[in-house]
Scaffold this active site. Structure first.
Site, PDB file in Angstrom:
ATOM      1  N   ARG A  39      -5.204  27.241  -7.911  1.00  0.00           N
ATOM      2  CA  ARG A  39      -6.475  27.926  -7.629  1.00  0.00           C
ATOM      3  C   ARG A  39      -6.960  28.757  -8.806  1.00  0.00           C
ATOM      4  O   ARG A  39      -8.160  29.027  -8.924  1.00  0.00           O
ATOM      5  CB  ARG A  39      -6.365  28.741  -6.340  1.00  0.00           C
ATOM      6  CG  ARG A  39      -6.485  27.838  -5.121  1.00  0.00           C
ATOM      7  CD  ARG A  39      -5.909  28.512  -3.942  1.00  0.00           C
ATOM      8  NE  ARG A  39      -4.498  28.768  -4.209  1.00  0.00           N
ATOM      9  CZ  ARG A  39      -3.543  28.761  -3.308  1.00  0.00           C
ATOM     10  NH1 ARG A  39      -3.852  28.567  -2.095  1.00  0.00           N
ATOM     11  NH2 ARG A  39      -2.292  28.965  -3.620  1.00  0.00           N
ATOM     12  N   GLU A  68       6.647  33.942  -3.227  1.00  0.00           N
ATOM     13  CA  GLU A  68       6.732  34.553  -1.893  1.00  0.00           C
ATOM     14  C   GLU A  68       7.403  33.563  -0.931  1.00  0.00           C
ATOM     15  O   GLU A  68       8.123  33.946  -0.024  1.00  0.00           O
ATOM     16  CB  GLU A  68       5.332  34.903  -1.392  1.00  0.00           C
ATOM     17  CG  GLU A  68       5.332  35.807  -0.168  1.00  0.00           C
ATOM     18  CD  GLU A  68       3.944  36.008   0.406  1.00  0.00           C
ATOM     19  OE1 GLU A  68       2.962  35.498  -0.149  1.00  0.00           O
ATOM     20  OE2 GLU A  68       3.871  36.677   1.450  1.00  0.00           O
TER      21      GLU A  68
HETATM   22  P1  AMP Z   1       3.610  35.445  -6.195  1.00  0.00           P
HETATM   23  O1  AMP Z   1       4.347  34.792  -7.317  1.00  0.00           O
HETATM   24  O2  AMP Z   1       4.497  35.845  -5.064  1.00  0.00           O
HETATM   25  O3  AMP Z   1       2.758  36.604  -6.695  1.00  0.00           O
HETATM   26  O4  AMP Z   1       2.640  34.358  -5.567  1.00  0.00           O
HETATM   27  C1  AMP Z   1       1.398  34.104  -6.116  1.00  0.00           C
HETATM   28  C2  AMP Z   1       1.031  32.646  -6.043  1.00  0.00           C
HETATM   29  O5  AMP Z   1       1.315  32.090  -4.765  1.00  0.00           O
HETATM   30  C3  AMP Z   1      -0.434  32.476  -6.274  1.00  0.00           C
HETATM   31  O6  AMP Z   1      -0.651  31.330  -7.076  1.00  0.00           O
HETATM   32  C4  AMP Z   1      -1.033  32.334  -4.902  1.00  0.00           C
HETATM   33  O7  AMP Z   1      -2.066  31.401  -4.909  1.00  0.00           O
HETATM   34  C5  AMP Z   1       0.132  31.884  -4.012  1.00  0.00           C
HETATM   35  N1  AMP Z   1       0.286  32.687  -2.806  1.00  0.00           N
HETATM   36  C6  AMP Z   1       1.304  33.515  -2.498  1.00  0.00           C
HETATM   37  N2  AMP Z   1       1.157  34.105  -1.324  1.00  0.00           N
HETATM   38  C7  AMP Z   1      -0.020  33.663  -0.833  1.00  0.00           C
HETATM   39  C8  AMP Z   1      -0.757  33.917   0.369  1.00  0.00           C
HETATM   40  N3  AMP Z   1      -0.323  34.758   1.306  1.00  0.00           N
HETATM   41  N4  AMP Z   1      -1.959  33.299   0.535  1.00  0.00           N
HETATM   42  C9  AMP Z   1      -2.402  32.453  -0.426  1.00  0.00           C
HETATM   43  N5  AMP Z   1      -1.758  32.155  -1.561  1.00  0.00           N
HETATM   44  C10 AMP Z   1      -0.585  32.756  -1.772  1.00  0.00           C
END
Ligand code: AMP
Length: 188
Positions: free
Chosen positions: A72, A109
């Site tokens: 995205r 996550e």
């Molecule tokens: P993080 O590495 O945990 O900061 O996760 C960020 C990445 O995971 C980004 O590329 C987001 O698009 C995706 N992502 C993580 N959690 C979500 C969520 N709750 N909703 C949408 N996309 C998420």
């Protein structure tokens, strides 16, 4: 609206953007509340507002490249780079980039993954001024890995920008120790 006035968003504009994002419970697995930005993208007013704001914020920052995180981050990143008349660099999941890459592992996550950048992504411009962009920062693992990749490819990450920050997860707070972070919207 005049572009000069778009450098900051009013609470009403932020609220409008927030409401254009759809919450999808239990995707891609139980317990995750997925923030679906496709409903912002197909809303002409919301998408235009977002892109005009990003352009106003970054047009005078003397950037050389926008780097977007798969997938995205590609949407906003590539659109913003075109508005700023500069190049776009994709940071991709492992195994997708065809030429010589640098890789970095990170915890998501929901899982573990690895991102890559082409070693010559910044066209040998040492200290290239790079804006990193993604739709959302959760734990910050993806963004932290991306910042390291930009540095390893001899760029300078001037700022990391996100449409949404999940503030209760501290990812952005931790990333701010390394680079300036700009989150347009925050979920508490
Ligand atoms: P993080 O590495 O945990 O900061 O996760 C960020 C990445 O995971 C980004 O590329 C987001 O698009 C995706 N992502 C993580 N959690 C979500 C969520 N709750 N909703 C949408 N996309 C998420």
């Amino acid at each position: 609206m005049e572009k000069e006035k778009m450098q900051t968003l009013t609470p009403e504009q932020k609220d409008f953007l927030m409401k254009s994002i759809r919450d999808v419970p239990d995707f891609p697995k139980p317990g995750i509340l997925f923030k679906d930005i496709t409903t912002l993208l197909n809303d002409t007013q919301a998408y235009t507002l977002l892109m005009r704001h990003l352009e106003a914020r970054y047009k005078n920052m003397d950037l050389d490249f926008v780097a977007g995180i798969e997938s995205r981050g590609f949407i906003f990143g590539a659109a913003l780079a075109a508005k700023l008349d500069i190049g776009f660099v994709p940071i991709r999941k492992k195994g997708k980039l065809p030429a010589t890459t640098i890789a970095e592992k990170y915890a998501l996550e929901y899982g573990v993954d690895e991102v890559e950048i082409h070693i010559d992504a910044f066209r040998d411009k040492d200290g290239a001024r790079v804006l990193l962009i993604d739709d959302l920062i959760a734990t910050g693992g993806t963004a932290e890995a991306a910042v390291k990749l930009i540095k390893d490819a001899k760029g300078e990450c001037v700022e990391a920008a996100f449409l949404l920050e999940l503030a209760f997860l501290d990812g952005a707070k931790n990333l701010r120790k390394t680079v300036p972070v700009y989150s347009i919207l925050e979920v508490h």
